[in-house]
Design an enzyme around this catalytic site. Structure first.
Site, PDB file in Angstrom:
ATOM      1  N   TYR A 187       0.531  17.879  41.016  1.00 58.35           N
ATOM      2  CA  TYR A 187       1.510  17.103  41.476  1.00 58.35           C
ATOM      3  C   TYR A 187       2.517  16.989  40.336  1.00 58.35           C
ATOM      4  CZ  TYR A 187      -1.601  15.580  45.129  1.00 58.35           C
ATOM      5  OH  TYR A 187      -2.359  15.520  46.092  1.00 58.35           O
ATOM      6  N   PRO A 225      -2.401  11.141  55.777  1.00 56.92           N
ATOM      7  CA  PRO A 225      -2.788  10.398  57.034  1.00 56.92           C
ATOM      8  C   PRO A 225      -1.652  10.098  57.861  1.00 56.92           C
ATOM      9  CG  PRO A 225      -2.937   9.133  55.197  1.00 56.92           C
ATOM     10  CD  PRO A 225      -2.880  10.668  54.813  1.00 56.92           C
ATOM     11  N   LEU A 226      -0.426   9.917  57.237  1.00 58.12           N
ATOM     12  CA  LEU A 226       0.755   9.678  57.994  1.00 58.12           C
ATOM     13  C   LEU A 226       1.745  10.975  58.204  1.00 58.12           C
ATOM     14  CD1 LEU A 226       1.426   6.243  56.345  1.00 58.12           C
ATOM     15  CD2 LEU A 226       0.288   6.540  58.446  1.00 58.12           C
TER      16      LEU A 226
END
Length: 259
Positions: free
Chosen positions: A64, A209-210
């Site tokens: 990241y 998850p979204l």
């Protein structure tokens, strides 16, 4: 005083943590590349997630940024509270913004673990995932170097990311799997690893998850987080955001879950 954990608790890597975790991938610039446009806000998001909202499971990765988010986690949260779990991942390289490539060379994986230890200012990674199994390198060699570093005391628990039930069972022949991290959301509902993890008593950490924000808005009485939390007590979603208001909305949705 530690705030109540959102959506209850789950045990991952030997720690009892909030079932709602926080994924840090969005604390970067565009394309998951470089620093966020507002570094102070990113630090505040991390601090509020832990100290205001009671989230005690923080998920990051050396890819990241690359590397920038592990440094943000350190700057925001070190010294780390005893009740908090910080998980990171190794084994993915970033040729350019929005580009990702598995790299499971054992020498590279060893170097990644050592670098993550320095960036996070840890003597031992509490939970280290193999970010991806590199199909061009022996799976045994990739797992073996993580085992070696576990034996050396540099990794406490090992997890697997984006894996199949066969991958999970293969690794379990040799050592425990502390957690599995795969995509699961209401747009991507069918992952057989959910049932495998349930049967093997392995925490299943749901990333995206979204669905990268596509499911951020309520979809009706059963929200995407409600659906995830209803998939089993072993499922722990790790939504992420770089916005304080969105963080508060995510926590509220998890706390109001009927699951």
């Amino acid at each position: 005083m530690i705030p109540a954990p959102p959506a209850g608790t789950i045990t991952i890597a030997g720690k009892t943590v909030s079932r709602l975790g926080f994924g840090t991938m969005r604390l970067t610039g565009p394309g998951t590349w470089g620093d966020p446009d507002d570094r102070d806000r990113a630090l505040t998001v991390l601090r509020q997630a832990v100290h205001t909202h009671g989230i005690s499971h923080i998920d990051t990765a050396d890819a990241y940024g690359p590397h920038t988010v592990e440094q943000l986690v350190r700057d925001a949260l070190y010294p780390y509270p005893d009740h908090m779990l910080i998980a990171t991942k190794v084994g993915m390289v970033r040729p350019a913004p929005s580009q990702w490539k598995p790299l499971g060379n054992p020498f590279h994986l060893r170097a990644c673990v050592e670098a993550s230890l320095r960036r996070l200012k840890m003597e031992r990674l509490e939970l280290c995932y193999l970010h991806r199994i590199d199909p061009e390198i022996s799976r045994d060699d990739q797992i073996a170097v993580l085992y070696a570093m576990q034996d050396e005391g540099k990794i406490e628990h090992i997890g697997l990311s984006k894996v199949t039930p066969e991958d999970i069972r293969y690794v379990l022949q040799y050592r425990p799997v502390a957690a599995v991290q795969n995509v699961l959301n209401t747009n991507n509902r069918d992952d057989p690893a959910v049932e495998t993890c349930r049967n093997l008593n392995i925490p299943y950490v749901a990333y995206r998850p979204l669905d990268a924000g596509i499911l951020a808005e309520p979809q009706g009485p059963v929200t995407p987080l409600h659906w995830l939390l209803s998939q089993g007590s072993h499922v722990a979603p790790i939504p992420g955001t770089g916005r304080l208001r969105h963080l508060a909305a995510i926590v509220a949705a998890a706390q109001n879950s009927p699951a």
